[in-house]
Design a protein around this motif. Structure first.
Motif, mmCIF file in Angstrom:
data_model
loop_
_atom_site.group_PDB
_atom_site.id
_atom_site.type_symbol
_atom_site.label_atom_id
_atom_site.label_comp_id
_atom_site.label_asym_id
_atom_site.label_seq_id
_atom_site.Cartn_x
_atom_site.Cartn_y
_atom_site.Cartn_z
ATOM 1 N N PRO A 237 -5.380 -1.237 6.046
ATOM 2 C CA PRO A 237 -3.985 -0.854 6.276
ATOM 3 C C PRO A 237 -3.560 -1.229 7.694
ATOM 4 C CG PRO A 237 -5.189 0.944 5.224
ATOM 5 C CD PRO A 237 -6.190 -0.117 5.558
ATOM 6 N N PRO B 259 0.676 2.827 9.246
ATOM 7 C CA PRO B 259 -0.777 2.582 9.070
ATOM 8 C C PRO B 259 -1.644 3.426 10.004
ATOM 9 C CG PRO B 259 0.420 0.507 9.227
ATOM 10 C CD PRO B 259 1.425 1.584 9.468
ATOM 11 N N LYS C 115 0.851 -1.182 0.000
ATOM 12 C CA LYS C 115 0.000 0.000 0.000
ATOM 13 C C LYS C 115 0.891 1.237 0.000
ATOM 14 C CE LYS C 115 -4.008 -1.947 2.431
ATOM 15 N NZ LYS C 115 -5.069 -1.812 1.420
#
Lengths: 330, 330
Positions: B197, B9, B4
């Motif tokens: 995430p 995160p 990602k």
């Protein structure tokens, strides 16, 4: 089994265009030629159009509208449209003032365009072109001699469309579009491959924790495979490569954080925040920032960063109103 | 390793909002409360806002702008924002005419809102709400008693925002928004899961040739797993379920083909073409068609179909001008 929303793979481009004009009734399409164009033409305005393979939606038909393109020609998936298709679009949008065709630097597009141009000129239509080569990743690539054209092309659509809407003549529209093409640089990265409808597997693959810096929008090789990077690291890598190539220091610029199709908007905005920090350090003023899926590669995960260096003219044209499915400015 | 574009995160929502206001300088954000709002307030206009978990971008902040929302409150990923956050937004956008909050029917959102409403009213601010329950898939779900609220909510944002922009009072804005909520139905399907995430794997999985009809936008169970369907079959399944629930025959409607984040625009347009064929058969006039990623689930592949049945009032409000990052109408 590949999961895609489609019927027969060989009909996917036509069905997409069918859906496209259904959603955007101000546009029309010529089925046989896969040409989409604005229904309403303005007599005496220079026509502006774009050509290219399908699979990069909303490019190219998504940029048709007042103040942007008058037409777009859709090739097969990742394949160039034919001279015949391009000719049809040129004929459709010429209202006597000639036509500017925005090309991305792929050999097929350029070759087919050169034939279409000849055919159109034989009919007395003036045709000019601008070739966008914004991708700084590699000097030559699979389908291109010289740099590839990628998302920065959208800025050239915008500038050319705005200049034509001002009533400029073909020479002037070409000059402004060329200036935009000369002042835009892009750099991308990919985190996953995409699968062409009708095929069972992607044309390349990346490891589970691997990304590719500088990959092209058809999966052409980039400059380096690497492990996963943070958004801050990515911003630095992409921006550095762009800024090595053109001096943006103490300038105004337009910025595009483009998603390749499979990357959530959330991640693109995170990258925008990372880029912002770097631009502040470098004293570059981003006077307009675009974040979204502007030129994609089907469901590929990844992004590209584009920067257009602005002078007064480009800034004026960038900020002029436009109304297209994928870009509207009031 | 999950790929990602992010840094830590736990910072992804804040960094996203940072990038969001960088790209849209007409908006501001209150960091501590994760409230995004229009900088320019119009004195005496009813404030309209939306609340909800993050991960559905461009919802909800993407609908802030003239003629739409005045503010949006971002929760954590797929999690409700707190009463405190909602209160901050209410305080920010109230200019004396009160505030309408558009809610989707999730228990957390509703519970937190009821507290925020009480706190705001104690300050003398009038607060009303409309709860959207457009998803016809299941009668109750993981996080909701009664039907879930999904992409049809965007229509409620549009209608409420347009009515408030006309200068209507809070009762009138609520009445129009409620009418929109009463007349919109949606139905979705998913082809792949998404990964939050910070986590390593998705909360559910689908087989290689399996899709799930009626899945919610947080991966809540749908009504049926099935093999891959063609676009024509999908259109029929989704539309049938919607039309069983509300009679659209011989009516005008607004249609939304919403992508869940990981599905290419090309496929959404193909689905639009399939839906068009059915609407013609059923004599339903789709007077406005939206195709794109309007309310997503991170990188989930799949789509939803929403239909708003229109009367003269809803049609007028739907077609009124608006200017937000994710929806602009001239």
């Amino acid at each position: 089994m590949v999961k895609k929303i489609m019927n027969e793979p060989q009909n996917i481009v036509d069905e997409m265009l069918e859906g496209f004009v259904f959603a955007h009734p101000e546009l029309q399409w010529f089925r046989e030629h896969r040409v989409v164009s604005l229904k309403e033409k303005k007599k005496g305005k220079v026509g502006v159009m774009s050509v290219g393979g399908s699979g990069h939606e909303p490019a190219h038909a998504g940029y048709i509208g007042k103040g942007m393109l008058d037409a777009a020609v859709a090739g097969n998936l990742f394949a160039s449209p034919s001279p015949d298709q391009m000719l049809k679009a040129i004929e459709d949008i010429d209202t006597g003032a000639g036509v500017l065709v925005v090309l991305k630097n792929y050999s097929g597009d350029l070759m087919n365009f050169s034939i279409a141009k000849e055919l159109a000129e034989a009919q007395g239509i003036s045709v000019e072109s601008v070739v966008v080569k914004d991708d700084v990743a590699v000097p030559d690539s699979t389908y291109s001699t010289g740099r590839r054209g990628i998302a920065g092309t959208v800025f050239v659509h915008k500038i050319a469309g705005a200049r034509a809407a001002e009533g400029a003549d073909l020479t002037q529209v070409k000059r402004s579009a060329q200036k935009a093409a000369d002042n835009v640089r892009s750099m991308g990265m990919s985190m996953s491959a995409c699968i062409l409808p009708g095929l069972d597997k992607p044309g390349f693959s990346l490891g589970e924790d691997e990304i590719e810096i500088g990959m092209g929008i058809h999966g052409e090789p980039g400059i380096q495979k690497s492990g996963v990077k943070t958004a801050d690291e990515l911003a630095e890598i992409l921006l550095e490569k762009i800024m090595e190539d053109l001096d943006y220091r103490s300038c105004e610029a337009a910025l595009m954080i483009n998603g390749l199709g499979g990357t959530p908007l959330m991640e693109l905005y995170v990258l925008a925040a990372s880029v912002k920090k770097l631009l502040v350090q470098k004293e570059i003023c981003a006077c307009r920032v675009y974040v979204g899926n502007y030129m994609t590669s089907l469901e590929m995960a990844g992004c590209s960063l584009s920067m257009l260096k602005l002078d007064d003219e480009l800034k004026r044209l960038l900020q002029a109103p436009c109304a297209s499915p994928a870009m509207t400015l009031q």
